[in-house]
Design an enzyme around this catalytic site. Structure first.
Site, PDB file in Angstrom:
ATOM      1  N   HIS A 269      -7.489  -5.574  -2.709  1.00 55.69           N
ATOM      2  CA  HIS A 269      -7.686  -4.653  -1.580  1.00 55.69           C
ATOM      3  C   HIS A 269      -8.885  -5.096  -0.739  1.00 55.69           C
ATOM      4  CE1 HIS A 269      -5.783  -1.724  -4.546  1.00 55.69           C
ATOM      5  NE2 HIS A 269      -4.987  -1.629  -3.498  1.00 55.69           N
TER       6      HIS A 269
ATOM      7  N   GLN B 252       6.856   7.755  -3.138  1.00 54.87           N
ATOM      8  CA  GLN B 252       7.299   6.411  -3.511  1.00 54.87           C
ATOM      9  C   GLN B 252       7.373   6.218  -5.021  1.00 54.87           C
ATOM     10  OE1 GLN B 252       3.800   4.569  -1.363  1.00 54.87           O
ATOM     11  NE2 GLN B 252       3.903   3.086  -3.015  1.00 54.87           N
TER      12      GLN B 252
ATOM     13  N   LEU C 230      -9.181   0.683  -6.124  1.00 58.02           N
ATOM     14  CA  LEU C 230      -9.339  -0.569  -5.387  1.00 58.02           C
ATOM     15  C   LEU C 230      -9.796  -1.714  -6.291  1.00 58.02           C
ATOM     16  CD1 LEU C 230     -11.080   0.792  -2.158  1.00 58.02           C
ATOM     17  CD2 LEU C 230      -8.629   0.519  -2.635  1.00 58.02           C
TER      18      LEU C 230
ATOM     19  N   MET D 265      -3.526   2.906  -2.050  1.00 56.33           N
ATOM     20  CA  MET D 265      -3.398   4.087  -2.910  1.00 56.33           C
ATOM     21  C   MET D 265      -4.654   4.208  -3.781  1.00 56.33           C
ATOM     22  SD  MET D 265       0.594   4.575  -3.759  1.00 56.33           S
ATOM     23  CE  MET D 265       0.704   3.450  -5.133  1.00 56.33           C
TER      24      MET D 265
ATOM     25  N   GLN E 288     -10.177  -6.437  -6.135  1.00 54.00           N
ATOM     26  CA  GLN E 288     -10.514  -7.536  -5.210  1.00 54.00           C
ATOM     27  C   GLN E 288      -9.389  -7.822  -4.217  1.00 54.00           C
ATOM     28  OE1 GLN E 288     -13.473  -8.903  -4.843  1.00 54.00           O
ATOM     29  NE2 GLN E 288     -14.211  -7.579  -6.472  1.00 54.00           N
TER      30      GLN E 288
ATOM     31  N   SER F 291      -3.680  -2.530  -9.420  1.00 57.80           N
ATOM     32  CA  SER F 291      -4.289  -1.329 -10.007  1.00 57.80           C
ATOM     33  C   SER F 291      -3.649  -1.039 -11.355  1.00 57.80           C
ATOM     34  CB  SER F 291      -4.096  -0.131  -9.078  1.00 57.80           C
ATOM     35  OG  SER F 291      -4.579  -0.454  -7.798  1.00 57.80           O
TER      36      SER F 291
ATOM     37  N   GLN G 280       7.682  -5.332  -0.244  1.00 65.16           N
ATOM     38  CA  GLN G 280       7.060  -4.304   0.598  1.00 65.16           C
ATOM     39  C   GLN G 280       6.680  -4.895   1.959  1.00 65.16           C
ATOM     40  OE1 GLN G 280       4.281  -1.059  -0.691  1.00 65.16           O
ATOM     41  NE2 GLN G 280       2.717  -2.481   0.020  1.00 65.16           N
TER      42      GLN G 280
ATOM     43  N   LYS H 284       1.257  -9.980  -2.643  1.00 63.86           N
ATOM     44  CA  LYS H 284       1.689  -9.659  -4.012  1.00 63.86           C
ATOM     45  C   LYS H 284       2.915  -8.740  -4.009  1.00 63.86           C
ATOM     46  CE  LYS H 284       0.950  -7.268  -8.116  1.00 63.86           C
ATOM     47  NZ  LYS H 284       1.348  -5.922  -7.710  1.00 63.86           N
ATOM     48  N   ASP H 285       2.930  -7.781  -3.073  1.00 63.34           N
ATOM     49  CA  ASP H 285       4.104  -6.908  -2.940  1.00 63.34           C
ATOM     50  C   ASP H 285       5.015  -7.521  -1.881  1.00 63.34           C
ATOM     51  OD1 ASP H 285       3.339  -4.787  -4.814  1.00 63.34           O
ATOM     52  OD2 ASP H 285       1.689  -4.490  -3.423  1.00 63.34           O
TER      53      ASP H 285
HETATM   54  O1  PAF Z   1       0.861  -1.010  -1.507  1.00 67.69           O
HETATM   55  C1  PAF Z   1       0.480   0.180  -1.624  1.00 67.69           C
HETATM   56  O2  PAF Z   1      -0.610   0.471  -2.157  1.00 67.69           O
HETATM   57  C2  PAF Z   1       1.355   1.305  -1.105  1.00 67.69           C
HETATM   58  O3  PAF Z   1       2.697   1.028  -1.308  1.00 67.69           O
HETATM   59  C3  PAF Z   1       1.070   1.660   0.373  1.00 67.69           C
HETATM   60  C4  PAF Z   1       1.413   0.521   1.299  1.00 67.69           C
HETATM   61  C5  PAF Z   1      -0.398   2.043   0.532  1.00 67.69           C
HETATM   62  C6  PAF Z   1       1.918   2.867   0.786  1.00 67.69           C
HETATM   63  O4  PAF Z   1       1.656   3.979  -0.008  1.00 67.69           O
END
Ligand code: PAF
Length: 280
Positions: free
Chosen positions: A34, A58, A30, A27, A32, A183, A150, A146-147
């Site tokens: 990413h 989301q 950005l 998203m 480190q 972020s 997800q 970290k997520d």
């Molecule tokens: O982790 C993220 O930045 C978001 O949830 C993703 C996977 C890009 C989906 O929008």
């Protein structure tokens, strides 16, 4: 590095690009963490695509969609030296055109923790990730540990929908004091930023107890909550979870691969983090 905004332009690139193709969905804003995803994709794939899209579906109605940090030029400057082949930067209308009316809903693993606190969040994530997989048709896709939830949700959808995309999970990148890169760290005031190291300290407490032989999940949860509770700038602890690493079912005994995860509010900023319990 080709920067495009249209699905048709991505398809044109994808038709010609060498395989395997790795996708890093982001998203933007950005950091480190990413860049570590991009680095892993670069090492493992012949071509690398990054998407930058702040996905409105989301975010809940009272969440930070409009405040979410956006700086496209900075993001592109960070990506340029990393050997990225394609950056996909669609407008909202490109992903969700007039009349868009389909959602992807992952079951059980998406309902607890973040799913419980943020209704609809994982529906939005699963929908956009499915769309990105269909648009870019990558061989591999890169997500940060970290997520943690997800990652489980995306793995479930990749398997259940036969996407043919291999999900690669990259370890969390941390600041010197242990704070996981995010972020949303940008929202923290200097005092909050310094208080935010409590998340990692709390997780390390769980790890230490486990290594000392503690196997009672309730006692580990309480110890984590005590560390968080001792930090005055923590205004709320949304959850502390000690759960099965794969299903995220809450545990009573830590007798299998386990992940400790937490969500905490510091001032107006909500932060999440997690740690796997390992070592004897
Ligand atoms: O982790 C993220 O930045 C978001 O949830 C993703 C996977 C890009 C989906 O929008």
């Amino acid at each position: 590095m080709l920067v495009v905004g249209r699905v048709a332009q991505v398809r044109e690139f994808v038709a010609k690009t060498p395989r395997p193709l790795g996708l890093v969905p982001t998203m933007g804003a950005l950091h480190q963490g990413h860049l570590a995803l991009v680095g892993a994709a670069r090492r493992q794939c012949a071509s690398v695509a990054v998407s930058i899209f702040v996905n409105p579906t989301q975010f809940g109605p009272n969440e930070d969609l409009t405040a979410y940090p956006r700086d496209m030029q900075r993001d592109l400057d960070l990506l340029a030296p990393l050997g990225v082949d394609l950056v996909f930067v669609p407008l909202v209308e490109e992903i969700y055109p007039e009349g868009f009316d389909t959602r992807v809903e992952v079951g059980q693993v998406a309902r607890r923790l973040e799913g419980g606190q943020r209704p609809g969040h994982f529906r939005g994530v699963a929908t956009v990730v499915t769309k990105l997989f269909n648009i870019v048709r990558p061989d591999m896709a890169y997500f940060g540990e970290k997520d943690a939830q997800q990652v489980r949700v995306v793995k479930r959808l990749a398997r259940d929908l036969d996407t043919g995309v291999e999900i690669v999970v990259v370890p969390t990148v941390r600041e010197a004091d242990g704070l996981a890169m995010s972020s949303r760290n940008m929202y923290l005031s200097p005092a909050e930023r310094s208080a935010a190291s409590v998340l990692y300290r709390a997780l390390c407490t769980a790890q230490r107890l486990y290594r000392e032989g503690e196997r009672d999940a309730g006692r580990i949860r309480q110890a984590v909550e005590r560390v968080l509770g001792a930090e005055p700038l923590v205004v709320a602890v949304d959850y502390v979870s000690v759960a099965d690493s794969e299903t995220l079912d809450e545990l009573e005994r830590v007798d299998r691969p386990t992940v400790v995860s937490l969500a905490v509010r510091i001032g107006r900023t909500r932060l999440i983090d997690n740690i796997a319990l390992s070592g004897v």
